[in-house]
Design an enzyme around this catalytic site. Structure first.
Site, PDB file in Angstrom:
ATOM      1  N   ARG A 107       0.855  -1.199   0.000  1.00  0.00           N
ATOM      2  CA  ARG A 107       0.000   0.000   0.000  1.00  0.00           C
ATOM      3  C   ARG A 107       0.882   1.236   0.000  1.00  0.00           C
ATOM      4  NH1 ARG A 107      -4.685   0.279   4.388  1.00  0.00           N
ATOM      5  NH2 ARG A 107      -2.915   0.614   5.764  1.00  0.00           N
ATOM      6  N   THR A 111      -1.363   7.457  -0.350  1.00  0.00           N
ATOM      7  CA  THR A 111      -2.682   7.331  -0.994  1.00  0.00           C
ATOM      8  C   THR A 111      -3.442   6.082  -0.531  1.00  0.00           C
ATOM      9  OG1 THR A 111      -1.797   5.990  -2.788  1.00  0.00           O
ATOM     10  CG2 THR A 111      -1.715   8.387  -3.090  1.00  0.00           C
ATOM     11  N   ASP A 203       0.457  -3.598  12.109  1.00  0.00           N
ATOM     12  CA  ASP A 203       0.912  -3.981  10.768  1.00  0.00           C
ATOM     13  C   ASP A 203       1.223  -5.470  10.761  1.00  0.00           C
ATOM     14  OD1 ASP A 203       2.769  -4.580   8.573  1.00  0.00           O
ATOM     15  OD2 ASP A 203       2.656  -2.435   8.175  1.00  0.00           O
ATOM     16  N   ASP A 206       4.773  -6.592   9.482  1.00  0.00           N
ATOM     17  CA  ASP A 206       5.837  -6.289  10.454  1.00  0.00           C
ATOM     18  C   ASP A 206       5.788  -7.243  11.645  1.00  0.00           C
ATOM     19  OD1 ASP A 206       7.009  -4.236   9.060  1.00  0.00           O
ATOM     20  OD2 ASP A 206       5.804  -2.669  10.000  1.00  0.00           O
TER      21      ASP A 206
HETATM   22  C1  PRP Z   1      -1.051  -4.825   4.352  1.00  0.00           C
HETATM   23  C2  PRP Z   1      -1.806  -6.137   4.484  1.00  0.00           C
HETATM   24  C3  PRP Z   1      -2.678  -6.144   3.270  1.00  0.00           C
HETATM   25  C4  PRP Z   1      -2.965  -4.680   3.036  1.00  0.00           C
HETATM   26  C5  PRP Z   1      -4.364  -4.424   3.468  1.00  0.00           C
HETATM   27  O1  PRP Z   1      -0.002  -4.971   3.479  1.00  0.00           O
HETATM   28  O2  PRP Z   1      -0.981  -7.245   4.578  1.00  0.00           O
HETATM   29  O3  PRP Z   1      -2.026  -6.704   2.122  1.00  0.00           O
HETATM   30  O4  PRP Z   1      -2.055  -3.943   3.857  1.00  0.00           O
HETATM   31  O5  PRP Z   1      -4.715  -3.128   3.244  1.00  0.00           O
HETATM   32  P1  PRP Z   1      -5.829  -2.668   2.194  1.00  0.00           P
HETATM   33  O6  PRP Z   1      -6.997  -3.548   2.422  1.00  0.00           O
HETATM   34  O7  PRP Z   1      -6.082  -1.238   2.612  1.00  0.00           O
HETATM   35  O8  PRP Z   1      -5.257  -2.740   0.826  1.00  0.00           O
HETATM   36  P2  PRP Z   1       1.111  -3.845   3.270  1.00  0.00           P
HETATM   37  O9  PRP Z   1       0.750  -2.959   2.134  1.00  0.00           O
HETATM   38  O10 PRP Z   1       1.391  -3.164   4.570  1.00  0.00           O
HETATM   39  O11 PRP Z   1       2.349  -4.677   2.786  1.00  0.00           O
HETATM   40  P3  PRP Z   1       3.222  -5.771   3.583  1.00  0.00           P
HETATM   41  O12 PRP Z   1       2.341  -6.984   3.790  1.00  0.00           O
HETATM   42  O13 PRP Z   1       4.344  -6.033   2.654  1.00  0.00           O
HETATM   43  O14 PRP Z   1       3.660  -5.168   4.889  1.00  0.00           O
HETATM   44  N1  URA Z   2      -2.514  -3.523   6.941  1.00  0.00           N
HETATM   45  C1  URA Z   2      -2.138  -4.009   8.150  1.00  0.00           C
HETATM   46  O1  URA Z   2      -1.181  -4.785   8.243  1.00  0.00           O
HETATM   47  N2  URA Z   2      -2.819  -3.616   9.233  1.00  0.00           N
HETATM   48  C2  URA Z   2      -3.865  -2.772   9.180  1.00  0.00           C
HETATM   49  O2  URA Z   2      -4.460  -2.458  10.234  1.00  0.00           O
HETATM   50  C3  URA Z   2      -4.237  -2.277   7.911  1.00  0.00           C
HETATM   51  C4  URA Z   2      -3.562  -2.687   6.807  1.00  0.00           C
END
Ligand code: PRP
Ligand code: URA
Length: 212
Positions: A107, A111, A203, A206
């Protein structure tokens, strides 16, 4: 939240117990990773109730009988990187023959729009039941995008499994893809101004990989 025929909230006391543990900010990386896997396994048990099956002949010590087994080569699981990876082992523990594809999305922090950076899917994916794995369904942008990609590759039977959903995100996916069954273990309250789920668990990527 409005009711949608394709949204399934798997409200089970055992899953609720495990979700309570991973919400706790003091739960460490090892425990978090293990429990996300356990939740994924329990969710897979429920959400694959309609898994394709086939009949085979089995010889017991007494006679030959016709039995039902999971159809060969019928399932693919697609974790959304990174956090979806935490759910893979749990699902494979029930469906060890499932093929695994990967979709990389992150994400944009400003945005909140999903950005694609990777896509590798199993051969003949269009003939399989495809389960997208992502523990967090927040705005729904990542899930909608992943499902769009799978449809472009010809997938017809797609499901989505998320541990925690925000009502905004669940509605967005349900409306964008009414033909996709969405399985969420817990429906949370809302998103905060940064797009994080409340009460949520922070997160997920993380916390699974210990990167913060
Ligand atoms: C997080 C999570 C989802 C997304 C959800 O990923 O694992 O994939 O956000 O958010 P959304 O429904 O608003 O799209 P992130 O973009 O943080 O990437 P990561 O898993 O690599 O940390
Ligand atoms: N992605 C995450 O990992 N946690 C949240 O709360 C939202 C998006």
């Amino acid at each position: 939240m409005k009711e949608y025929p394709n949204v399934h909230i798997l409200d089970h006391p055992l899953i609720r117990h495990k979700v309570a543990i991973i919400r706790d900010k003091n739960t460490n990386t090892k425990q978090f990773r293990e429990i996300i896997g356990e939740i994924a396994m329990l969710m897979a048990y429920e959400s694959f109730k309609d898994v394709p099956t086939q009949e085979i002949e089995v010889e017991t010590p007494l006679e030959i009988t016709t039995q039902t087994v999971v159809k060969e080569n019928s399932i693919a699981i697609i974790p959304i990187l990174r956090a979806g990876l935490g759910m893979v082992e749990g699902v494979l523990s029930l469906f060890p023959a499932a093929k695994v594809g990967h979709i990389g999305l992150y994400r944009d922090e400003e945005t909140l729009e999903p950005r694609e950076y990777y896509c590798k899917l199993p051969i003949n994916i269009e003939r399989k039941v495809v389960m997208v794995l992502d523990p967090m369904l927040a705005t729904g942008g990542s899930s909608v995008s992943a499902i769009n990609m799978l449809k472009k590759h010809g997938c017809k039977k797609i499901k989505l499994m998320s541990v925690i959903g925000a009502p905004e995100g669940v509605e967005k996916v349900a409306e964008a893809h009414p033909d996709v069954d969405i399985y969420v273990s817990t429906l949370d309250r809302c998103l905060n101004e940064n797009g994080y789920i409340l009460p949520g668990l922070g997160d997920a990527g993380d916390r699974i990989f210990g990167t913060k």
